[in-house]
Each structure stands twice: as C-alpha cells, then as structure tokens.
Design a protein around this motif. Structure first.
Motif, short mmCIF file in Angstrom:
data_model
loop_
_atom_site.label_atom_id
_atom_site.label_comp_id
_atom_site.label_asym_id
_atom_site.label_seq_id
_atom_site.Cartn_x
_atom_site.Cartn_y
_atom_site.Cartn_z
N TRP A 6 0.83 -1.22 0.00
CA TRP A 6 0.00 0.00 0.00
C TRP A 6 0.85 1.26 0.00
N GLY A 111 -15.78 10.88 -11.47
CA GLY A 111 -14.33 11.12 -11.52
C GLY A 111 -13.47 10.00 -10.95
N CYS A 112 -13.95 8.78 -10.95
CA CYS A 112 -13.19 7.67 -10.34
C CYS A 112 -11.97 7.30 -11.17
N CYS A 115 -8.04 8.28 -10.93
CA CYS A 115 -7.02 7.51 -10.20
C CYS A 115 -7.11 6.02 -10.55
N HIS A 116 -8.33 5.49 -10.59
CA HIS A 116 -8.51 4.07 -10.96
C HIS A 116 -8.58 4.02 -12.49
N LEU A 133 -6.56 10.03 1.07
CA LEU A 133 -8.01 10.12 1.18
C LEU A 133 -8.38 10.46 2.62
N VAL A 135 -8.51 7.83 5.02
CA VAL A 135 -8.97 6.60 5.67
C VAL A 135 -8.06 6.30 6.87
N PHE A 184 -1.61 6.64 0.28
CA PHE A 184 -1.55 5.21 -0.04
C PHE A 184 -1.76 5.02 -1.53
N PRO A 187 -5.54 1.36 -5.11
CA PRO A 187 -5.64 -0.08 -5.37
C PRO A 187 -6.36 -0.35 -6.69
N LEU A 189 -9.09 -2.08 -8.92
CA LEU A 189 -10.45 -2.49 -8.53
C LEU A 189 -10.86 -3.80 -9.19
N TYR A 198 -12.28 -3.46 2.81
CA TYR A 198 -11.65 -2.50 1.92
C TYR A 198 -10.78 -1.46 2.63
N MET A 199 -9.97 -0.81 1.81
CA MET A 199 -9.03 0.25 2.19
C MET A 199 -7.79 -0.37 2.87
N HIS A 200 -6.73 0.45 2.99
CA HIS A 200 -5.45 -0.11 3.43
C HIS A 200 -5.52 -0.75 4.81
N GLU A 214 -15.92 6.97 -0.98
CA GLU A 214 -15.21 7.59 -2.10
C GLU A 214 -15.97 8.78 -2.64
N ARG A 218 -14.50 12.56 -2.78
CA ARG A 218 -14.51 13.37 -4.01
C ARG A 218 -15.07 14.75 -3.72
N GLU A 221 -12.49 16.81 -1.87
CA GLU A 221 -11.39 17.18 -2.75
C GLU A 221 -11.76 18.38 -3.62
C1 HEC Z 1 -7.67 10.77 -5.90
C2 HEC Z 1 -7.56 9.41 -6.40
C3 HEC Z 1 -8.81 8.55 -6.31
C4 HEC Z 1 -10.05 8.78 -6.88
C5 HEC Z 1 -10.46 9.95 -7.76
C6 HEC Z 1 -10.88 7.64 -6.51
N1 HEC Z 1 -10.16 6.76 -5.75
FE1 HEC Z 1 -10.85 5.02 -4.98
N2 HEC Z 1 -9.13 4.81 -3.93
C7 HEC Z 1 -8.02 5.64 -4.01
C8 HEC Z 1 -7.07 5.27 -3.00
C9 HEC Z 1 -5.71 5.94 -2.75
C10 HEC Z 1 -7.62 4.20 -2.29
C11 HEC Z 1 -7.02 3.50 -1.07
C12 HEC Z 1 -7.19 4.41 0.14
C13 HEC Z 1 -6.72 3.83 1.43
O1 HEC Z 1 -6.77 2.62 1.61
O2 HEC Z 1 -6.31 4.60 2.30
C14 HEC Z 1 -8.92 3.91 -2.93
C15 HEC Z 1 -9.77 2.87 -2.57
C16 HEC Z 1 -10.93 2.53 -3.23
C17 HEC Z 1 -11.72 1.35 -2.98
C18 HEC Z 1 -11.34 0.23 -2.02
C19 HEC Z 1 -10.55 -0.81 -2.80
C20 HEC Z 1 -9.86 -1.84 -1.93
O3 HEC Z 1 -9.43 -2.86 -2.50
O4 HEC Z 1 -9.70 -1.65 -0.72
C21 HEC Z 1 -12.81 1.40 -3.81
C22 HEC Z 1 -13.92 0.38 -3.93
C23 HEC Z 1 -12.71 2.63 -4.56
N3 HEC Z 1 -11.55 3.28 -4.19
C24 HEC Z 1 -13.65 3.07 -5.48
C25 HEC Z 1 -13.63 4.35 -6.03
C26 HEC Z 1 -14.77 4.95 -6.72
C27 HEC Z 1 -16.10 4.27 -6.97
C28 HEC Z 1 -14.37 6.21 -7.08
C29 HEC Z 1 -15.22 7.28 -7.73
C30 HEC Z 1 -16.39 7.71 -6.96
C31 HEC Z 1 -13.00 6.38 -6.62
N4 HEC Z 1 -12.60 5.24 -5.98
C32 HEC Z 1 -12.23 7.52 -6.84
C33 HEC Z 1 -7.87 6.70 -4.90
C34 HEC Z 1 -8.90 7.28 -5.60
#
Ligand code: HEC
Length: 246
Positions: A6, A111-112, A115-116, A133, A135, A184, A187, A189, A198-200, A214, A218, A221
């Motif tokens: 992570w 806007g997911c 990053c993803h 984030l 978390v 972190f 990850p 998806l 979920y999360m780290h 999430e 957003r 942010e």
């Molecule tokens: C700014 C970058 C960013 C954006 C934009 C973003 N994510 Fe993430 N996402 C992350 C990060 C970094 C983590 C891990 C955070 C942690 O564990 O502290 C994460 C974790 C997750 C997880 C958990 C995955 C796991 O295996 O634990 C999910 C589900 C997820 N995001 C869905 C979404 C969705 C749906 C959106 C849009 C609404 C989104 N993310 C937008 C950066 C982002």
C-alpha cells in the motif's frame, strides 16, 4: 504494478515476496536462516529447488525463495471480465444497462477513473500513484507531528512507534517527504467484489460503504458536493461487480 504494498515500499515482486515471511503479524519468522532451514528441511522442497534452480540444499538462498514466490505471483492475472469484453472486446451485451450507466459515472461525473485508470487498450484500475483520502487518519492525527519527528530522527523508529503509527504514515515511510504523510497507493479495482474488507486498513466492510466513502472524499477534494442518487450509487456498485474475472 510499478510498486508493491500500500505504501509502495518494494519495487519488485522478488523484494515484496520476502517481507511477509519476517513480518511479526504475518509469518513471523525470525530471519532468513529460519526460512532457509524450513525449506532445506523439507524433502519435497529440496527436490523441487534442485529441479528448478539446480542447487543442492546447502546452496538454496533467499533469492531462490523470492524468485519462486514471485514466479507464482506472476501467474495471478485478472482479465476477461464483463467490463473487458464490453470495453475491449466490442461485446455490447457484456454489460447490463445499469453497469453501463455505472461505467459512464465512473469515467465521467464521479471522476473515479482519474485515479482508478482505464487505458486505451487495457485497464489496471490504478494510476500506480499515492493519494491521501484520509482513511484511518484519525487514529494518528493528534500525534502526527510527534510521530513524523520520531520517524525521521530515530535510527530505529520501530522501537519508539507502534506498527500502526508507522503504517498509517503511508508513503511518507518510504520517501520521508512530509507531503506524503497518509498517502496510499490507488488499489486496482479488479475482482474488488471478492476482496472485502476494503481500504489499506480493512476498515470498510462492504463495497457499498467503500463507494459511499469515495463519493464523500470526491466532494471534499473538489470542495463542492458530488451528489449521486441512490440509483446512480447502485449503478456504480453494479459496474464494480462487473470487474470480476472468470
Ligand atoms: C484521488 C484518487 C482517487 C479517486 C479519484 C478515486 N479513488 Fe478510490 N481509492 C483511491 C485510494 C488511494 C484508495 C485506497 C485508500 C486507502 O486505503 O487509504 C482507494 C480505494 C478505493 C476502494 C477500495 C478498494 C480496496 O481494495 O480496498 C474502492 C472500492 C474505490 N476506491 C472506489 C472508487 C470509486 C467508486 C471512485 C469514484 C467515486 C474512486 N474510488 C475515486 C484513490 C482514488
């Protein structure tokens, strides 16, 4: 993945593969000697290491263990999910209309995919970068300055800080840059519906809650709320469920 863990503290699978053996909350072995003794003391391993690496038991080294585990890890590929068939296989029927709506939100208003990531001809669902984030951040927030000071000034931070205090500092533990505190790695998806919690820190039990969080992040942010209807949220979750490989 360009980095492992992570906080991205290891670059290669070979380096990554060794850490869990010696992590007290994972295998908890005392050191390389104990790992090598275990392998050398097992007839099946002895024969396989001879076969693969052409080494006698005494010649087995940590590099061989690491290579063997990493080679196995490289077979753990994800793909050919309904999303892949729709996006890259031109199979318009591979996603339901709810899943397609979810994809449109994922890459659009929600806007997911910022990053993803979803690429032109493949998708890892991670940018391989580090983001804060928030978390789990509350767990260390009140002692943050002190933890950071101890971490950079102490020869052995693990003596003065708990494993949680260190791990919650995220990417900072690797770079020492204050801007990286609490960051972190995004990850992937893929197969996310199979990998709760979920999360780290595993603090989020369900995919629905993770998506809810999430959406909240957003909003923070952008400093303006991202408002999704219950149906839109359900479509986002439906889309994530379409990332499961056969
Ligand atoms: C700014 C970058 C960013 C954006 C934009 C973003 N994510 Fe993430 N996402 C992350 C990060 C970094 C983590 C891990 C955070 C942690 O564990 O502290 C994460 C974790 C997750 C997880 C958990 C995955 C796991 O295996 O634990 C999910 C589900 C997820 N995001 C869905 C979404 C969705 C749906 C959106 C849009 C609404 C989104 N993310 C937008 C950066 C982002």
């Amino acid at each position: 993945m360009t980095t492992q863990f992570w906080d991205g503290r290891r670059e290669t699978l070979e380096d990554q593969a060794q850490d869990p053996l010696f992590n007290p909350i994972e295998h908890g072995l005392t050191g390389p000697q104990q790992a090598l003794d275990l392998v050398r003391g097992d007839a099946d391993y002895r024969q396989r290491f001879q076969q693969v690496f052409n080494v006698s038991p005494a010649e087995i080294r940590m590099e061989h263990l690491a290579q063997a585990i990493a080679a196995f890890e490289r077979t753990l590929l994800a793909g050919d999910s309904p999303f892949d068939r729709y996006q890259y296989g031109s199979d318009q029927q591979a996603l339901t209309s709810a899943e397609r709506e979810g994809l449109a939100l994922f890459t659009g208003r929600a806007g997911c995919s910022g990053c993803h990531s979803i690429g032109e001809d493949s998708a890892l669902f991670t940018d391989n970068r580090f983001h804060r984030l928030g978390v789990g951040f509350k767990k260390i927030e009140s002692r943050l300055a002190e933890i950071a000071r101890i971490y950079v000034s102490s020869a052995d931070p693990a003596e003065q800080l708990s494993p949680l205090e260190i791990s919650e500092m995220g990417r900072f533990v690797v770079t020492g840059k204050p801007a990286d505190i609490g960051k972190f790695k995004t990850p992937s998806l893929r197969n996310v519906t199979l990998t709760a919690p979920y999360m780290h820190d595993g603090s989020v039990a369900t995919l629905e809650e993770a998506v809810e969080l999430e959406i909240y992040y957003r909003s923070q942010e952008r400093a303006r709320p991202l408002i999704l209807t219950p149906v839109e949220k359900a479509n986002l979750v439906a889309f994530l469920k379409a990332l499961t490989s056969p």
